[in-house]
Design a protein around this motif. Structure first.
Motif, PDB file in Angstrom:
ATOM      1  N   ALA A  96      28.363   7.841   4.177  1.00  0.00           N
ATOM      2  CA  ALA A  96      29.181   8.579   3.208  1.00  0.00           C
ATOM      3  C   ALA A  96      28.301   9.285   2.173  1.00  0.00           C
ATOM      4  O   ALA A  96      28.565  10.433   1.787  1.00  0.00           O
ATOM      5  CB  ALA A  96      30.154   7.626   2.524  1.00  0.00           C
ATOM      6  N   ARG A  97      27.247   8.591   1.720  1.00  0.00           N
ATOM      7  CA  ARG A  97      26.332   9.186   0.750  1.00  0.00           C
ATOM      8  C   ARG A  97      25.630  10.416   1.356  1.00  0.00           C
ATOM      9  O   ARG A  97      25.496  11.461   0.699  1.00  0.00           O
ATOM     10  CB  ARG A  97      25.286   8.157   0.329  1.00  0.00           C
ATOM     11  N   THR A  98      25.203  10.289   2.612  1.00  0.00           N
ATOM     12  CA  THR A  98      24.543  11.408   3.293  1.00  0.00           C
ATOM     13  C   THR A  98      25.506  12.579   3.448  1.00  0.00           C
ATOM     14  O   THR A  98      25.142  13.743   3.198  1.00  0.00           O
ATOM     15  CB  THR A  98      24.027  10.961   4.669  1.00  0.00           C
ATOM     16  N   ALA A  99      26.727  12.295   3.857  1.00  0.00           N
ATOM     17  CA  ALA A  99      27.734  13.351   4.011  1.00  0.00           C
ATOM     18  C   ALA A  99      28.022  14.011   2.671  1.00  0.00           C
ATOM     19  O   ALA A  99      28.129  15.250   2.585  1.00  0.00           O
ATOM     20  CB  ALA A  99      29.003  12.775   4.620  1.00  0.00           C
ATOM     21  N   TRP A 100      28.126  13.228   1.627  1.00  0.00           N
ATOM     22  CA  TRP A 100      28.413  13.781   0.302  1.00  0.00           C
ATOM     23  C   TRP A 100      27.248  14.652  -0.166  1.00  0.00           C
ATOM     24  O   TRP A 100      27.448  15.722  -0.744  1.00  0.00           O
ATOM     25  CB  TRP A 100      28.690  12.668  -0.702  1.00  0.00           C
ATOM     26  N   THR A 101      26.025  14.218   0.113  1.00  0.00           N
ATOM     27  CA  THR A 101      24.853  15.013  -0.259  1.00  0.00           C
ATOM     28  C   THR A 101      24.858  16.330   0.501  1.00  0.00           C
ATOM     29  O   THR A 101      24.558  17.396  -0.066  1.00  0.00           O
ATOM     30  CB  THR A 101      23.562  14.226   0.038  1.00  0.00           C
ATOM     31  N   ALA A 102      25.194  16.281   1.792  1.00  0.00           N
ATOM     32  CA  ALA A 102      25.253  17.515   2.583  1.00  0.00           C
ATOM     33  C   ALA A 102      26.318  18.451   2.052  1.00  0.00           C
ATOM     34  O   ALA A 102      26.102  19.675   1.970  1.00  0.00           O
ATOM     35  CB  ALA A 102      25.523  17.176   4.044  1.00  0.00           C
ATOM     36  N   ILE A 103      27.440  17.916   1.677  1.00  0.00           N
ATOM     37  CA  ILE A 103      28.518  18.753   1.134  1.00  0.00           C
ATOM     38  C   ILE A 103      28.111  19.329  -0.213  1.00  0.00           C
ATOM     39  O   ILE A 103      28.344  20.506  -0.509  1.00  0.00           O
ATOM     40  CB  ILE A 103      29.828  17.936   1.021  1.00  0.00           C
ATOM     41  N   ALA A 104      27.472  18.516  -1.049  1.00  0.00           N
ATOM     42  CA  ALA A 104      27.076  18.979  -2.377  1.00  0.00           C
ATOM     43  C   ALA A 104      26.016  20.070  -2.295  1.00  0.00           C
ATOM     44  O   ALA A 104      25.986  20.981  -3.127  1.00  0.00           O
ATOM     45  CB  ALA A 104      26.553  17.802  -3.195  1.00  0.00           C
ATOM     46  N   LYS A 142      25.201  25.044   0.268  1.00  0.00           N
ATOM     47  CA  LYS A 142      24.638  26.399   0.214  1.00  0.00           C
ATOM     48  C   LYS A 142      23.163  26.374   0.600  1.00  0.00           C
ATOM     49  O   LYS A 142      22.702  27.189   1.407  1.00  0.00           O
ATOM     50  CB  LYS A 142      24.812  26.989  -1.177  1.00  0.00           C
ATOM     51  N   ALA A 143      22.438  25.415   0.069  1.00  0.00           N
ATOM     52  CA  ALA A 143      21.011  25.311   0.400  1.00  0.00           C
ATOM     53  C   ALA A 143      20.842  24.926   1.864  1.00  0.00           C
ATOM     54  O   ALA A 143      19.948  25.423   2.554  1.00  0.00           O
ATOM     55  CB  ALA A 143      20.338  24.288  -0.505  1.00  0.00           C
ATOM     56  N   LEU A 144      21.715  24.045   2.327  1.00  0.00           N
ATOM     57  CA  LEU A 144      21.664  23.626   3.727  1.00  0.00           C
ATOM     58  C   LEU A 144      21.938  24.809   4.652  1.00  0.00           C
ATOM     59  O   LEU A 144      21.236  25.005   5.654  1.00  0.00           O
ATOM     60  CB  LEU A 144      22.685  22.499   3.959  1.00  0.00           C
ATOM     61  N   ALA A 145      22.933  25.607   4.298  1.00  0.00           N
ATOM     62  CA  ALA A 145      23.261  26.782   5.115  1.00  0.00           C
ATOM     63  C   ALA A 145      22.105  27.775   5.106  1.00  0.00           C
ATOM     64  O   ALA A 145      21.756  28.360   6.148  1.00  0.00           O
ATOM     65  CB  ALA A 145      24.533  27.440   4.601  1.00  0.00           C
ATOM     66  N   ALA A 146      21.473  27.966   3.972  1.00  0.00           N
ATOM     67  CA  ALA A 146      20.330  28.887   3.891  1.00  0.00           C
ATOM     68  C   ALA A 146      19.174  28.359   4.731  1.00  0.00           C
ATOM     69  O   ALA A 146      18.491  29.129   5.428  1.00  0.00           O
ATOM     70  CB  ALA A 146      19.899  29.063   2.441  1.00  0.00           C
ATOM     71  N   GLY A 147      18.922  27.063   4.679  1.00  0.00           N
ATOM     72  CA  GLY A 147      17.843  26.461   5.471  1.00  0.00           C
ATOM     73  C   GLY A 147      18.112  26.582   6.957  1.00  0.00           C
ATOM     74  O   GLY A 147      17.207  26.895   7.739  1.00  0.00           O
TER      75      GLY A 147
END
Length: 154
Positions: free
Chosen positions: A103-111, A114-119
């Protein structure tokens, strides 16, 4: 005050002294015969009662042993059940810890979406460029050493 009528006996419960016609030997033999007859008649019942008492004692002993074994078995089962409950509790704790980490990992990914999508976009662009360059390189004819030295004129 009161007149007590006397019948000649000093005590009504004691044998009479007036009855001297009885033969004391025959009374004794009759009493002995009665005792023997009674003993013979009650002997089977007495033996049966003794056997029943022995069987009852054996059954009570067996019941006590069975109860003791059952108590021991019950204690062992209770101990095993306690251990299983503890193992289950540990498994639930471990599973809840893993679920919390996911859950923590998923929340971090959601938070940081934008950076994840750019990466991810940059990674796909780099992969495409690398693939294109490798394809261009593979599509070229190989040249010999002299042709390479002259720049392809000879």
């Amino acid at each position: 005050m009161f007149a007590v009528a006397s019948s000649g006996n000093a005590d009504s419960m004691s044998p009479s002294n007036n009855d001297t016609n009885r033969d004391s030997g025959s009374v004794r033999s009759t009493a002995a015969k009665a005792r023997r007859t009674t003993a013979k008649a009650t002997a089977p019942a007495s033996r049966t009662a003794d056997k029943t008492a022995e069987k009852t004692a054996d059954l009570a002993s067996t019941a006590a042993e069975t109860t003791e074994r059952a108590a021991g078995t019950t204690a062992a089962v209770a101990h095993a059940a306690t251990e299983r409950v503890e193992a289950g509790r540990q498994a639930v704790i471990a599973a809840s810890g893993q679920a919390a980490a996911v859950a923590r990992t998923a929340w971090t990914a959601i938070a940081h979406r934008k950076a994840l999508a750019a990466g991810v976009g940059a990674g796909l662009t780099a992969l495409g460029a690398t693939t294109y360059a490798a394809g261009r390189r593979a599509g070229r004819r190989s040249l010999g050493p002299i042709t390479r030295l002259t720049g392809g004129r000879i």
